[in-house]
Scaffold this motif. Sequence first.
Motif, short mmCIF file in Angstrom:
data_model
loop_
_atom_site.label_atom_id
_atom_site.label_comp_id
_atom_site.label_asym_id
_atom_site.label_seq_id
_atom_site.Cartn_x
_atom_site.Cartn_y
_atom_site.Cartn_z
N ARG A 42 0.84 -1.20 0.00
CA ARG A 42 0.00 0.00 0.00
C ARG A 42 0.88 1.27 0.00
NH1 ARG A 42 -4.49 1.02 -2.11
NH2 ARG A 42 -3.75 3.14 -2.49
N ALA A 43 1.94 1.21 0.82
CA ALA A 43 2.84 2.36 0.93
C ALA A 43 3.53 2.62 -0.41
CB ALA A 43 3.88 2.12 2.01
N GLU A 44 3.94 1.55 -1.06
CA GLU A 44 4.58 1.70 -2.37
C GLU A 44 3.63 2.32 -3.38
OE1 GLU A 44 7.94 -1.88 -2.56
OE2 GLU A 44 6.16 -1.97 -3.84
N VAL A 45 2.42 1.83 -3.37
CA VAL A 45 1.42 2.35 -4.31
C VAL A 45 1.20 3.84 -4.05
CG1 VAL A 45 -1.00 2.24 -5.01
CG2 VAL A 45 0.30 0.13 -4.70
N ASN A 46 1.04 4.19 -2.81
CA ASN A 46 0.81 5.59 -2.45
C ASN A 46 1.96 6.48 -2.93
OD1 ASN A 46 -1.61 5.00 -1.29
ND2 ASN A 46 -0.82 4.96 0.82
N LYS A 47 3.16 5.96 -2.73
CA LYS A 47 4.35 6.71 -3.15
C LYS A 47 4.31 6.97 -4.66
CE LYS A 47 8.83 8.01 -2.66
NZ LYS A 47 9.06 8.41 -4.05
N LEU A 48 4.04 5.89 -5.42
CA LEU A 48 3.99 6.02 -6.88
C LEU A 48 2.90 6.99 -7.32
CD1 LEU A 48 4.54 2.28 -7.91
CD2 LEU A 48 6.14 4.17 -8.20
N GLU A 69 -3.48 5.32 -10.09
CA GLU A 69 -3.70 4.29 -9.07
C GLU A 69 -3.62 2.89 -9.69
OE1 GLU A 69 -4.78 4.79 -5.69
OE2 GLU A 69 -5.00 2.66 -5.27
N ASP A 70 -4.32 2.69 -10.78
CA ASP A 70 -4.34 1.37 -11.43
C ASP A 70 -2.94 0.95 -11.86
OD1 ASP A 70 -6.98 1.19 -11.03
OD2 ASP A 70 -7.58 1.64 -13.09
N GLU A 71 -2.23 1.89 -12.44
CA GLU A 71 -0.89 1.58 -12.91
C GLU A 71 0.03 1.27 -11.73
OE1 GLU A 71 2.37 3.54 -16.01
OE2 GLU A 71 0.57 4.68 -15.42
N ALA A 72 -0.10 2.07 -10.69
CA ALA A 72 0.74 1.90 -9.51
C ALA A 72 0.55 0.51 -8.90
CB ALA A 72 0.42 2.98 -8.48
N ARG A 73 -0.69 0.03 -8.89
CA ARG A 73 -0.96 -1.30 -8.33
C ARG A 73 -0.22 -2.38 -9.08
NH1 ARG A 73 -6.77 -0.63 -7.77
NH2 ARG A 73 -7.19 0.38 -5.78
N GLU A 80 2.57 -1.73 -11.04
CA GLU A 80 3.99 -1.42 -11.16
C GLU A 80 4.77 -1.45 -9.85
OE1 GLU A 80 5.67 -1.20 -13.91
OE2 GLU A 80 3.83 -1.58 -15.04
N ALA A 81 4.10 -1.50 -8.74
CA ALA A 81 4.80 -1.49 -7.45
C ALA A 81 5.78 -2.67 -7.40
CB ALA A 81 3.81 -1.58 -6.31
N PRO A 82 7.02 -2.41 -6.96
CA PRO A 82 8.04 -3.47 -6.95
C PRO A 82 7.60 -4.72 -6.19
CG PRO A 82 9.02 -1.34 -6.43
CD PRO A 82 7.56 -1.11 -6.51
N LEU A 83 6.92 -4.55 -5.07
CA LEU A 83 6.53 -5.72 -4.27
C LEU A 83 5.60 -6.66 -5.03
CD1 LEU A 83 6.04 -4.32 -0.66
CD2 LEU A 83 7.56 -6.20 -1.36
N ILE A 84 4.63 -6.08 -5.74
CA ILE A 84 3.68 -6.96 -6.43
C ILE A 84 4.36 -7.65 -7.60
CG2 ILE A 84 2.72 -5.34 -8.14
CD1 ILE A 84 0.70 -7.82 -5.99
N LYS A 85 5.34 -6.97 -8.17
CA LYS A 85 6.09 -7.61 -9.25
C LYS A 85 6.86 -8.81 -8.72
CE LYS A 85 6.94 -3.92 -12.59
NZ LYS A 85 7.94 -2.91 -13.02
N GLU A 86 7.46 -8.60 -7.57
CA GLU A 86 8.20 -9.70 -6.94
C GLU A 86 7.28 -10.87 -6.62
OE1 GLU A 86 11.53 -9.47 -3.95
OE2 GLU A 86 10.83 -7.38 -3.95
N ALA A 87 6.08 -10.54 -6.12
CA ALA A 87 5.14 -11.59 -5.77
C ALA A 87 4.71 -12.36 -7.01
CB ALA A 87 3.91 -11.00 -5.07
#
Length: 596
Positions: A207-213, A220-224, A226-233
């Motif tokens: 959530r913090a990563e998304v907010n930052k982006l 918002e949609d893109e951030a969800r 593109e966030a590094p954590l979700i990519k890793e997951a």
Amino acid sequence: MRIETIITDAVTRFLTEKGIDKPDGSLIQIQKTRKEFRGDLTLVVFPLIRLMKKSPQEAGEELGKYLMDLHVIGDFNVVKGFLNLIVESSYWTRFVAQYAGDDDYGIIRPGADRETVLVEFSSPNTNKPLHLGHIRNNLLGYSISLILQANGKDVKKVNLVNDRGIHICKTMLAWQKWGENKTPSDAGLKGDHFVGDMYVRFETAYRAEVNKLVSDGMSEDEARVEAPLIKEAREMLRMWEADDPATVELWKMMNGWVYEGFDVTYKRLGVSFDNIYYESETYHKGKSIVLDGLNKSVLKRREDGSVWADLRERGLDEKLLLRSDGTSVYITQDLGTAVLRQKDYKADRMYYVVGNEQDYHFKVLSLILDELGYEWAGSLEHISYGMVELPTGRMKSREGKVVDADNLIDEMIETAGKLSRELGKLDGLSPSEKEDIVRIIGMGALKYFILKVDPKKNMVFNPEESIDFNGNTGPFIQYTHARICSLLKKAGDQVIKLGDADLSGVILSEKETRVAALIHEFPAIVAEAGKSCSPALIANMIYDLAREYNQFYHDHPVLKEENKAVRDFRLLLSSLTRRVIMRGMGLLGIEVPEKM
RNA sequence: GGUUCCGUAGCUCAGUUGGAUAGAGCAACAGCCUUCUAAGCUGUGGGUCCCAGGUUCGAAUCCUGGCGGAAUCACCA
């Protein structure tokens, strides 16, 4: 023969004798007499007056006189179009004596021609601990299984564990990053809670990563995405599907922790399963079924490679079955699971205890199975139950607005213990006896509170106020049971041997009749509960019985009754009441204590 | 917006193919323990069964239309 049948037969006979040759059964309506009128059973004469060509009053009188010839009808009166019948005491005393010692009263043992039915319930995700919503699911599923069994079915209870997918990878990734190599026991937590905490850690950081982006200007949609954590997951999910040894190893270890935790909760809830299916083992099958459907041209592949079922001609929409990258979605594995189960059990019916948020999903599921040519597609039945809401609205995992199952169970038992101590109810009992009884009462309160509500309806749970131990509650019913146990124990040698009792001449009071009549209904209620998959019907009937019995108990001496026949009858009535309470509560998965 | 489900006392809920003056519990108030467990029993107050039509001898229940709420309609599960 049951009295309703006797009366129905007699009315049919009466009509036939009158030359009315088409006495449609549905025209003969028998119901309980309302409290404010004198009588036990009421025949509604309105439907018959057209056939008899008489006024309601005349028709009622004529039928009443006719029915008086039956030895079981003692008297009658007619009010407007209602013929109220007074049943002879001898009918009730014979009935009570007949079943007072019958352990199987109200239930049907499975016969040789029994149907096999499968009940799926629980179906947890392995990324977080169970909460109140799961409790409703588990209690409903378990109780419905017992009820179906009591209706003579061969019941198989199955669980489907959702043990794979992106949400599981999130917990694995969080553990790698922040778990410090700890195990649940290192952290002093139950395994499912430990893993659940990892899930929360992930979501918070994500959530913090998304907010930052977003604050950096991304949508918002893109951030969800593109966030590094979700990519890793997502990468981890890919590794898992590619059977990467290290990933699979981690997955096994963490799921193992969760299962240990679930086992504890299941045990405390008193539920169990005959078989457990894992999505990780069934989704392959789902995929191959879909590809098969593709070959048969039942399903269609789009240009991007995704596979769809077209249900528009059957009133629904198109439904995705495989993503463009070939991975499976939720319904894909459900197709696989259904086919595997049908192969395993050849069940006549497959029930799914799943929340009503998935009504559409199950419509689609059975339609697709039908399209694919599985002739048993129609045997799927979604037992759709309502959501459990908090006074503040729906429970939301992501906002931490959940009632944790383990906490709730702890609190219930704690409250039961506190109350027992205050009332001094358990003085003189051994510590282990006390602990047992307190557990039974606390769980009884929780289970009854949830099961007494019609499954179809949403229900509101107020943590502060909802759970009570007085009135229409589990402990109230348990208390009635304990009272009767105490009474029967005191009766000791006074207890007449079954069959020895001479009950002729015993005239029942109004209260005694009401108790007997409720018990008389029990088998029909069990049957109805089985048909409609509704434990609530049994819960409410047992409550009525306990309430009526308490009134009887208050008004009538039992052991101190001087007339031996009357005392014997009251003992038998008490004994049968106890049995029905125990049986009925048993069908809800609720234990009843002998003392409390 | 489409579809499905729901709307009953201040609160939580019953009300079984359409049947009599719609019932319980909680909460409030007033009573009942020298008598089989008072976690009980008794009493009082509390209702436009969301609204409006329709079908029927009769509707909380069935039909139609509103109003209000929930769920769902995802390359989430």
